[in-house]
Write a protein that holds these residues in place. Structure first.
Motif, mmCIF file in Angstrom:
data_model
loop_
_atom_site.group_PDB
_atom_site.id
_atom_site.type_symbol
_atom_site.label_atom_id
_atom_site.label_comp_id
_atom_site.label_asym_id
_atom_site.label_seq_id
_atom_site.Cartn_x
_atom_site.Cartn_y
_atom_site.Cartn_z
ATOM 1 N N PHE A 47 0.882 -1.205 -0.196
ATOM 2 C CA PHE A 47 -0.106 -0.078 0.066
ATOM 3 C C PHE A 47 1.011 1.102 0.083
ATOM 4 O O PHE A 47 0.609 2.257 -0.789
ATOM 5 N N SER A 48 2.063 1.266 0.887
ATOM 6 C CA SER A 48 2.643 2.294 0.940
ATOM 7 C C SER A 48 3.516 2.691 -0.491
ATOM 8 O O SER A 48 3.766 3.720 -0.723
ATOM 9 N N VAL A 53 2.417 1.972 -3.343
ATOM 10 C CA VAL A 53 1.134 2.481 -4.383
ATOM 11 C C VAL A 53 0.932 3.890 -3.989
ATOM 12 O O VAL A 53 0.956 4.736 -4.851
ATOM 13 N N MET A 54 1.075 4.284 -2.582
ATOM 14 C CA MET A 54 0.877 5.646 -2.278
ATOM 15 C C MET A 54 1.972 6.531 -2.763
ATOM 16 O O MET A 54 1.612 7.735 -3.154
ATOM 17 N N TRP A 55 3.270 5.964 -2.738
ATOM 18 C CA TRP A 55 4.488 6.641 -3.109
ATOM 19 C C TRP A 55 4.080 7.063 -4.679
ATOM 20 O O TRP A 55 4.254 8.175 -5.252
ATOM 21 N N ILE A 95 1.112 7.232 -6.407
ATOM 22 C CA ILE A 95 0.120 8.356 -6.680
ATOM 23 C C ILE A 95 0.738 9.484 -6.352
ATOM 24 O O ILE A 95 0.680 10.531 -7.435
ATOM 25 N N GLU A 96 1.575 9.839 -5.546
ATOM 26 C CA GLU A 96 2.288 11.073 -5.403
ATOM 27 C C GLU A 96 3.078 11.389 -6.388
ATOM 28 O O GLU A 96 2.999 12.518 -7.019
ATOM 29 N N ILE A 116 2.840 10.352 -9.258
ATOM 30 C CA ILE A 116 2.149 10.802 -10.722
ATOM 31 C C ILE A 116 1.318 12.239 -10.729
ATOM 32 O O ILE A 116 1.308 12.881 -11.587
ATOM 33 N N MET A 117 0.686 12.384 -9.433
ATOM 34 C CA MET A 117 0.254 13.441 -9.242
ATOM 35 C C MET A 117 0.919 14.803 -9.175
ATOM 36 O O MET A 117 0.717 15.867 -9.730
ATOM 37 N N TRP A 118 2.026 14.541 -8.559
ATOM 38 C CA TRP A 118 2.816 15.852 -8.286
ATOM 39 C C TRP A 118 4.531 15.743 -8.687
ATOM 40 O O TRP A 118 4.980 16.649 -8.250
ATOM 41 N N ILE A 175 -4.621 13.225 0.557
ATOM 42 C CA ILE A 175 -3.221 13.561 0.613
ATOM 43 C C ILE A 175 -2.946 15.005 0.080
ATOM 44 O O ILE A 175 -3.711 15.686 -0.318
ATOM 45 N N LEU A 176 -1.694 15.443 0.735
ATOM 46 C CA LEU A 176 -1.660 16.868 0.649
ATOM 47 C C LEU A 176 -0.019 16.741 0.274
ATOM 48 O O LEU A 176 0.527 16.041 0.561
ATOM 49 N N SER A 177 0.157 17.856 -0.866
ATOM 50 C CA SER A 177 1.668 17.922 -1.487
ATOM 51 C C SER A 177 2.249 19.058 -0.711
ATOM 52 O O SER A 177 1.598 19.911 0.164
ATOM 53 N N ARG A 211 -1.360 21.322 -2.487
ATOM 54 C CA ARG A 211 -2.551 20.493 -3.289
ATOM 55 C C ARG A 211 -3.121 19.253 -2.497
ATOM 56 O O ARG A 211 -2.366 18.666 -2.006
ATOM 57 N N GLU A 212 -4.170 19.077 -3.009
ATOM 58 C CA GLU A 212 -4.700 17.888 -2.281
ATOM 59 C C GLU A 212 -5.315 16.831 -3.169
ATOM 60 O O GLU A 212 -5.730 17.371 -4.403
ATOM 61 N N ILE A 213 -5.580 15.809 -2.875
ATOM 62 C CA ILE A 213 -6.318 14.906 -3.689
ATOM 63 C C ILE A 213 -7.321 13.956 -2.690
ATOM 64 O O ILE A 213 -6.529 13.305 -1.723
ATOM 65 N N LEU A 225 -8.783 10.510 -1.372
ATOM 66 C CA LEU A 225 -8.465 9.121 -1.728
ATOM 67 C C LEU A 225 -9.642 8.324 -1.379
ATOM 68 O O LEU A 225 -10.052 7.509 -2.309
ATOM 69 N N PHE A 272 3.125 6.111 4.703
ATOM 70 C CA PHE A 272 2.877 7.215 3.923
ATOM 71 C C PHE A 272 1.792 7.928 4.926
ATOM 72 O O PHE A 272 1.570 7.553 5.748
ATOM 73 N N GLU A 273 1.655 9.327 4.559
ATOM 74 C CA GLU A 273 1.195 10.227 5.343
ATOM 75 C C GLU A 273 -0.323 10.563 4.769
ATOM 76 O O GLU A 273 -0.440 10.916 3.488
ATOM 77 N N VAL A 288 -7.909 3.107 -3.359
ATOM 78 C CA VAL A 288 -6.557 3.606 -3.961
ATOM 79 C C VAL A 288 -6.449 3.315 -5.249
ATOM 80 O O VAL A 288 -6.317 3.962 -6.198
ATOM 81 N N LEU A 304 -8.765 4.621 -7.675
ATOM 82 C CA LEU A 304 -8.298 6.107 -7.961
ATOM 83 C C LEU A 304 -7.019 6.147 -8.960
ATOM 84 O O LEU A 304 -7.249 6.924 -10.035
ATOM 85 N N ILE A 348 -7.055 8.261 -12.431
ATOM 86 C CA ILE A 348 -6.236 9.335 -12.801
ATOM 87 C C ILE A 348 -5.415 9.099 -14.164
ATOM 88 O O ILE A 348 -5.185 9.640 -15.067
ATOM 89 N N LEU A 370 -10.064 16.309 -6.672
ATOM 90 C CA LEU A 370 -9.853 15.693 -7.772
ATOM 91 C C LEU A 370 -8.154 15.658 -8.273
ATOM 92 O O LEU A 370 -7.530 15.009 -8.964
ATOM 93 N N GLY A 371 -7.694 16.374 -7.381
ATOM 94 C CA GLY A 371 -5.984 16.477 -7.361
ATOM 95 C C GLY A 371 -5.770 17.195 -8.667
ATOM 96 O O GLY A 371 -4.681 17.218 -9.179
ATOM 97 N N SER A 372 -6.357 18.252 -9.137
ATOM 98 C CA SER A 372 -6.355 19.058 -10.261
ATOM 99 C C SER A 372 -5.935 20.672 -9.765
ATOM 100 O O SER A 372 -6.219 20.917 -8.716
#
Lengths: 219, 219
Positions: A132-133, A135-137, A139-140, A142-144, B58-60, B64-66, B68, B90-91, B135, B138, B142, B178-180
């Motif tokens: 899970f960790s 996959v969360m990494w 997502i971050e 991909i998104m950011w 989650i928060l960058s 920024r947010e998305i 989950l 993960f946070e 997730v 999601l 994405i 939406l993380g956009s």
């Protein structure tokens, strides 16, 4: 077979549980490219990796891929036993990236012992939390994180895995790891080449400025 | 307190385990907007939701947010006890979207009983697999679904949750779900308005062609 090192909670199992695993476990050799797990079609069981390298990825309807994580020697592949956990509602692919030697604990044995043993259930929890960790990494990332940094990370990581700065890999394969389109990857690699980070030849990418890629990846 | 309905494996716990939960559980009311869990800073414990609605996101670094997933009445919030599972690397942020009534099982009690009880450990596994599945869904959205479809999905889902076709929500809030970026969401909403799907007013989005949005979301 060295269960103590492959399954860290081995000593917390009862003699009966250990015996059931010993008598049911199946050793298997996966050739490079072999698919161990295909979405909801397969349920091989809990796979202990003695040697080799597996890749977990997802596949879109139109055949695009993205790498979720990799598994190496001493890792345990949990989602090849996903039928045991009814709440796992996603389809994942797992394939051997190198020839791999594995031990497979059949799903019914895994389920049976997990229902008896808090130690195995808690260990399974930690395995799932680890994936899970990862996959969360992802997502971050991909998104950011922009594609140039992700590509730099990927090339550096591959060079470490392959222990070589010359990577035998096509642009298509890189795109499948990153979940991007081949054209986009080709464009970025050409930009990397003009910046002097890499040298492109047919079927391979040679890293010629490791420090430059590392600096790009860190920004 | 109705533990039988909030914790489905209640009857599989021993009287001593039930007693430890009963004597340590803390009821709490979370006001709308209250942050229950903030990355690695907090570890409230296992949170059983009696009523209300929580959002996990989650928060960058740059704010920024998305979103989950969301949690509703009868759901259990596992990651507010993430300190109990050392492999959770993960946070995550968890906040109340509506005023919520919760019961909190402290992390040391949760950990203690999970180490004794295969039933609780297996149930925790299923909880984690459920969140993992959300997730994974999601990631697929994405990676493989364009923003117009994701926005249509989001508006339809909100209308169901709010039981209203007029959504009191800013473009900024939608972008955070939406993380956009806000500008991107505004542009798409204006396109939806010209297509006759929605009517935009300050601080709200009114759905005027439900069937049209559904058709867009399904394509």
């Amino acid at each position: 077979m060295n269960f103590e090192s492959l399954l860290p909670i081995w000593s917390k199992l009862t003699p009966s549980q250990q015996e059931r695993i010993k008598t049911s476990v199946v050793p298997r050799t996966l050739g490079k490219g072999a698919v161990l797990h295909n979405g909801s079609v397969d349920c091989a069981g809990l796979v202990l990796i003695r040697s080799g390298q597996l890749r977990a990825y997802i596949l879109s309807e139109d055949g695009r891929e993205i790498t979720l994580y990799r598994l190496f020697e001493q890792d345990i592949c949990l989602f090849s036993a996903s039928c045991v956990m009814k709440s796992v509602q996603f389809e994942i692919m797992i394939a051997a990236e190198r020839e791999s030697e594995v031990l497979i604990i059949p799903p019914y044995i895994f389920k049976q012992i997990m229902e008896e043993s808090a130690a195995l259930a808690n260990y399974t929890n930690e395995l799932m939390a680890t994936r899970f960790s990862e996959v969360m990494w992802l997502i971050e990332q991909i998104m950011w994180k922009s594609l140039d940094k992700r590509l730099a990370d990927f090339l550096l990581n591959e060079a470490t895995l392959e222990n070589s700065n010359t990577l035998k890999i096509t642009h298509e394969m890189i795109a499948n790891h990153l979940g991007s389109a081949r054209e986009v990857v080709t464009r970025m690699l050409r930009y990397f080449q003009t910046e002097g980070y890499v040298k492109l030849t047919r079927g391979s990418v040679e890293i010629i400025d490791l420090a430059g890629l590392e600096a790009l990846s860190d920004t």
